[in-house]
Design an enzyme around this catalytic site. Structure first.
Site, short mmCIF file in Angstrom:
data_model
loop_
_atom_site.label_atom_id
_atom_site.label_comp_id
_atom_site.label_asym_id
_atom_site.label_seq_id
_atom_site.Cartn_x
_atom_site.Cartn_y
_atom_site.Cartn_z
N ASP A 148 -21.72 -16.76 -44.22
CA ASP A 148 -21.44 -15.50 -43.53
C ASP A 148 -21.01 -15.73 -42.08
OD1 ASP A 148 -21.29 -12.76 -43.22
OD2 ASP A 148 -23.33 -12.35 -43.88
N ASP A 185 -18.80 -5.09 -47.31
CA ASP A 185 -20.21 -4.71 -47.45
C ASP A 185 -20.35 -3.37 -48.17
OD1 ASP A 185 -21.48 -6.89 -46.47
OD2 ASP A 185 -21.76 -6.11 -44.44
C1 GLA Z 1 -23.51 -9.37 -43.68
C2 GLA Z 1 -23.07 -9.57 -45.11
C3 GLA Z 1 -24.06 -8.91 -46.03
C4 GLA Z 1 -25.43 -9.48 -45.80
C5 GLA Z 1 -25.82 -9.33 -44.35
C6 GLA Z 1 -27.11 -10.06 -44.06
O1 GLA Z 1 -23.39 -8.04 -43.30
O2 GLA Z 1 -21.77 -9.08 -45.31
O3 GLA Z 1 -23.67 -9.08 -47.37
O4 GLA Z 1 -25.43 -10.84 -46.18
O5 GLA Z 1 -24.83 -9.85 -43.49
O6 GLA Z 1 -27.48 -9.95 -42.74
#
Ligand code: GLA
Length: 726
Positions: free
Chosen positions: A476, A546
């Site tokens: 990420d 997300d």
């Molecule tokens: C980001 C990712 C999510 C999740 C969060 C965790 O927003 O896109 O899928 O993993 O971080 O903090």
């Protein structure tokens, strides 16, 4: 496929069986853009317009720079100021501060394959030929090698440029795009993608007009706000017909994609590194490689363009064990627990997932340091024993004992001010001297241009991967870069940081991936914030957004498919009401939409009744049976959610013997009627059976008359048709 230089017409013709790209030398001095489109054997002098003929003289004597012809000519590598006053592809500042650059033909070479780009990901070069056209500026010694690669089996030209300083004084590259195409006319519609967190890559189209238009990111990443892609569409282009010229960049940092319509209604299209907040000092003898750009022509509308891009991704971009093969069906605990979990809860969730036929359990954010919220511990990649008394090793063992694979979330490029790492190395983050360190999501960005930081990240992440015996990593990156500055770069190189960051990142990723070739890596950036071909070269799938709401997903996945195939798009079934929009959609629709990508789940299965788990198990099974078709089939968009109340797409196997069609109504309507959905890509001579109903239809019938989709009852209802040739 061939690249031929015709010394009579002074043309380089790059052709395969379907497309051609033709460059013509003006008086052996400047390479001019003559043609890009369907295959053509040659373009004779008589076909060249008057304005072009003046600029395409047969001998040096007739060509005179005194008349500033370059401002009116379509060029392959324009530079600002040498008679051309449009934005150029390259801009170099000499030691004395002047910035003229007169790049003239020096030599050319045609080679088999394609050279690798130092430090940068790029498409593989098999079944390809490359033209290397070298231009030189005699006064400064700056040389530019323009690379053009044509593939036997892809309707894509790969372009990049290598800039060398052959002089004896340093020079500063102020901008260096990867490709420039000067279209003679500007009767085009520009398509781009823009958005924000949780609503990435929304499609925008507008007629191009005199002046500059396009998209760019100065965020240090390709970004959720926009995408390193644009397309020019001839008038009346739709999904199935019309000339489309697509541009995509193989790069994960700041970029710009721009079209400038000039005084002659010509259109200059360029794509490359964002020139703002970028420059690069080239010492004598040094060189700079631009990222690779892909120029994708299709006479068959937007579906044709996308299918070309998808083939490029599948055949030359994605690598490793999982490229071209099935992907594990996963459950991710993020929306099930957020930071609030312990070993017991996770193992229970995994056991329930196992009952639903799921292959891989992914532990998301919150397993390290003392991270109970998003305000601490990034950089401290050691287990939080409060939540996981046996560490990730103990958890992983339990997950593996269930017969499942184990995956882990990491965010390696970041550092929380509340972390042991930050207390030990406050200088390791990107920061502008004494200025405030502007946080985003309470975190700062590690300076990935530094070797010591790179080594730390490789060491810490591989140690966690080893400890957790992981089968999958979600990589990420949750903020964009502000207050640019690196403690290790000299003053005149500070604006190199954006590109150096990306080079450092690619190097770190490569080192980790090479150490763990059997691990599946999925990239992520606060959702889809680094959704680009550069990332896809390293990691074969990426978390699309997300936003897990099926309705929003229809829009986002529809537009993402402009460039990226289904095998790249992380797509999960989540809970209702949806956590991002509060919307409730039927399980069947959530699953049907998630089948448009790399399928998985992201919800608390422990809260669902047994009947729903059984239903989920059936869906999981269905996906497993069709995964090759779903991930690698030829993709057709059928109905656009941007234009009406329906979304529909389908994928067809390469031999055309199997297809899966997905149709979603947005809103229910009073007094509705059934819809006839005409399909694409089938064999008109074959008969197809609907696997569910047993009904038999002709391929021609399905494509001409269409299949009947039941009228909507309620909102967000969906229907899928699985067709098999008899
Ligand atoms: C980001 C990712 C999510 C999740 C969060 C965790 O927003 O896109 O899928 O993993 O971080 O903090």
């Amino acid at each position: 496929m061939s690249i031929i230089y015709d010394s009579q017409t002074k043309c380089f013709n790059l052709s395969n069986d379907r497309i051609s790209y033709v460059i013509r030398m003006a008086a052996d001095l400047y390479p001019l853009h003559l043609y890009w489109g369907k295959r053509v054997r040659r373009i004779s002098d008589k076909m060249v317009s008057r304005r072009m003929q003046d600029g395409y003289p047969q001998s040096d004597e007739k060509f005179s720079l005194h008349e500033t012809p370059l401002d009116h000519l379509p060029q392959e590598c324009p530079t600002y100021g040498v008679g051309d006053l449009r934005e150029g592809m390259l801009h170099v500042i000499h030691q004395d501060g002047t910035h003229a650059l007169d790049l003239r033909y020096a030599s050319h070479e045609i080679i088999e394959g394609k050279p690798e780009l130092p430090g940068l990901p790029s498409a593989r070069g098999d079944k390809a030929q490359t033209l290397i056209l070298t231009l030189a500026d005699a006064l400064s010694g700056i040389r530019v090698k323009l690379y053009y690669t044509i593939y036997e089996d892809l309707d894509v030209i790969a372009r990049s440029a290598l800039i060398e300083n052959g002089g004896d004084a340093p020079a500063v590259i102020d901008r260096a795009y990867s490709a420039c195409v000067d279209f003679e006319y500007s009767d085009y519609t520009l398509m781009t993608m823009s958005g924000a967190w949780a609503r990435e890559r929304q499609l925008y189209t507008r007629k191009i007009a005199p002046g500059e238009q396009g998209v760019s990111s100065a965020r240090g990443a390709s970004s959720v706000q926009t995408s390193p892609f644009m397309a020019l569409l001839a008038s009346n282009t739709n999904e199935d017909a019309g000339d489309v010229y697509g541009f995509a960049l193989c790069y994960s940092g700041g970029f710009k994609a721009t079209v400038e319509v000039d005084q002659n209604w010509s259109a200059r299209a360029m794509i490359g590194i964002q020139p703002f907040n970028f420059n690069w000092t080239l010492e004598p003898g040094a060189s700079f490689q631009t990222p690779e750009a892909y120029l994708c022509y299709s006479p068959d509308g937007l579906n044709g363009m996308s299918q070309n891009f998808h083939k490029l991704v599948h055949r030359r971009i994605t690598t490793g064990k999982y490229a071209g093969s099935k992907r594990p069906i996963l459950i991710n605990n993020w929306e099930a627990t957020y930071f609030n979990f312990n070993e017991e809860k996770l193992v229970a969730l995994a056991a329930r997932a196992k009952k639903a036929g799921i292959d891989l359990f992914v532990l998301d954010d919150g397993w390290f340091g003392h991270r109970d919220a998003d305000n601490s511990s990034l950089g401290d990649w050691f287990d939080d024993k409060r939540k996981l008394p046996n560490g990730i090793a103990g958890l992983s063992e339990k997950i593996h004992a269930l017969g499942m694979k184990f995956g882990l979330w990491v965010e390696p490029e970041m550092i929380s001010p509340d972390s042991e790492l930050y207390r030990a190395h406050p200088d390791w983050c990107i920061h502008a001297g004494e200025y405030i360190r502007v946080e985003s999501r309470h975190q700062l960005t590690l300076d990935m241009s530094r070797q010591d930081v790179q080594d730390y990240v490789v060491e810490a992440i591989t140690a966690a991967m080893k400890r957790g015996n992981v089968d999958y990593v979600k990589w990420d990156m949750n903020r964009f870069i502000t207050m640019w500055g690196s403690e290790q770069l000299p003053a005149q190189r500070q604006q190199e940081l954006g590109h150096r960051y990306i080079l450092g990142l690619y190097s770190v990723m490569r080192r980790i991936i090479e150490k763990y070739p059997d691990v599946l890596f999925e990239s992520c950036a606060g959702g889809g914030g680094r959704y680009d071909l550069g990332m896809m070269c390293l990691m074969p799938q990426a978390w699309t957004t997300d936003d897990t709401d099926a309705h929003m997903r229809c829009r986002i996945q529809y537009s993402t498919s402009m460039v990226f195939p289904q095998s790249c798009m992380g797509a999960h079934v989540s809970a209702v009401p949806n956590h991002q929009t509060g919307r409730s959609t039927p399980l069947a629709t959530r699953a049907a939409v998630a089948m448009g990508g790399t399928y998985g789940y992201e919800l608390n299965l422990l809260e669902l009744p047994d009947e729903e788990i059984e239903e989920i198990a059936k869906l999981t099974d269905k996906v497993r049976g069709m995964q090759e078709l779903l991930l690698y089939g030829t993709f057709f968009r059928l109905k656009s959610p941007y234009e009406g109340n329906q979304t529909a797409w389908m994928c067809v196997s390469e031999d055309k013997k199997e297809a899966i069609v997905t149709h979603v109504f947005t809103l229910g309507q009073p007094n509705p009627k059934d819809v006839r959905l005409t399909l694409r890509g089938l064999d008109p001579e074959l008969d197809y059976q609907d696997v569910e109903t047993g009904a038999i239809y002709g391929g021609d019938e399905l494509m001409l008359h269409g299949i009947i989709v039941k009228k909507p009852w309620g909102d967000y209802c969906s229907e899928q048709f699985h067709l098999k040739a008899l």
